[in-house]
Design a protein around this motif. Structure first.
Motif, short mmCIF file in Angstrom:
data_model
loop_
_atom_site.label_atom_id
_atom_site.label_comp_id
_atom_site.label_asym_id
_atom_site.label_seq_id
_atom_site.Cartn_x
_atom_site.Cartn_y
_atom_site.Cartn_z
N ILE A 1 -79.10 -7.31 -16.79
CA ILE A 1 -80.30 -7.47 -15.94
C ILE A 1 -80.91 -6.11 -15.68
CG2 ILE A 1 -81.10 -8.13 -13.64
CD1 ILE A 1 -78.94 -10.32 -13.67
N GLU A 2 -80.08 -5.12 -15.36
CA GLU A 2 -80.60 -3.78 -15.10
C GLU A 2 -81.27 -3.20 -16.35
OE1 GLU A 2 -77.08 -1.85 -13.73
OE2 GLU A 2 -77.30 -2.60 -11.68
N LEU A 3 -80.71 -3.45 -17.51
CA LEU A 3 -81.33 -2.98 -18.75
C LEU A 3 -82.70 -3.62 -18.95
CD1 LEU A 3 -81.17 -1.39 -21.41
CD2 LEU A 3 -80.05 -3.40 -22.42
N ARG A 4 -82.80 -4.90 -18.66
CA ARG A 4 -84.09 -5.60 -18.80
C ARG A 4 -85.12 -5.01 -17.84
NH1 ARG A 4 -86.55 -7.43 -22.77
NH2 ARG A 4 -88.59 -7.70 -21.90
N VAL A 5 -84.69 -4.72 -16.62
CA VAL A 5 -85.61 -4.12 -15.64
C VAL A 5 -86.06 -2.74 -16.13
CG1 VAL A 5 -85.76 -3.17 -13.31
CG2 VAL A 5 -84.73 -5.40 -13.68
N LYS A 6 -85.14 -1.94 -16.67
CA LYS A 6 -85.48 -0.62 -17.17
C LYS A 6 -86.47 -0.70 -18.33
CE LYS A 6 -81.11 1.48 -15.80
NZ LYS A 6 -79.83 2.05 -16.28
#
Length: 139
Positions: free
Chosen positions: A123-128
């Motif tokens: 999820i954090e990668l997608r946000v980044k």
């Protein structure tokens, strides 16, 4: 998960009297000789009681507060992505929303569970990626 309300398993008792078919003219008379001994009662469900102890030990090893905090963090990031998507569809992306999401993605939270943590990292990668597309993410 707790298993409660355990009742001991009772055994099946055999009957003392046996039926016997006699000759055509004989009347029915039950056999009064050796009475069969009742079958041994099955043991109580000791294995089920042992399962309670195992489940209790599994619960002790986990920190539910860390897991809840990680879940809130993941939901918050997903909500931020949904807000950005809605802003993009509307034609104007809020700068404040981007700043808040960039700040939140920088605060990594660990749950202690490898599977949950891997989902959070995705999820954090997608946000980044989404922030980088909009020129707001710098590592």
């Amino acid at each position: 998960m707790r298993i409660t309300g355990q009742k001991p398993v009772s055994g099946v008792q055999g009957r003392g009297a046996k039926k016997r078919s006699g000759a055509a003219g004989d009347a029915f008379t039950p056999e009064m000789g050796d009475e069969s001994s009742p079958t041994a009662a099955t043991t109580s469900a000791m294995g089920v009681q042992g399962m309670d102890a195992l489940l209790a030990l599994q619960e002790v090893g986990e920190d539910p507060e860390r897991r809840r905090k990680a879940a809130r963090h993941g939901h918050s990031l997903l909500d931020g992505l949904e807000s950005i998507r809605a802003d993009l569809l509307g034609g104007l992306v809020s700068e404040d929303r981007l700043e808040a999401l960039a700040h939140e993605v920088g605060n990594q939270v660990d749950s202690g569970d490898e599977e949950v943590d891997s989902v959070l990292r995705e999820i954090e990668l997608r946000v980044k990626v989404e922030l980088a597309k909009l020129g707001r993410f710098t590592d």
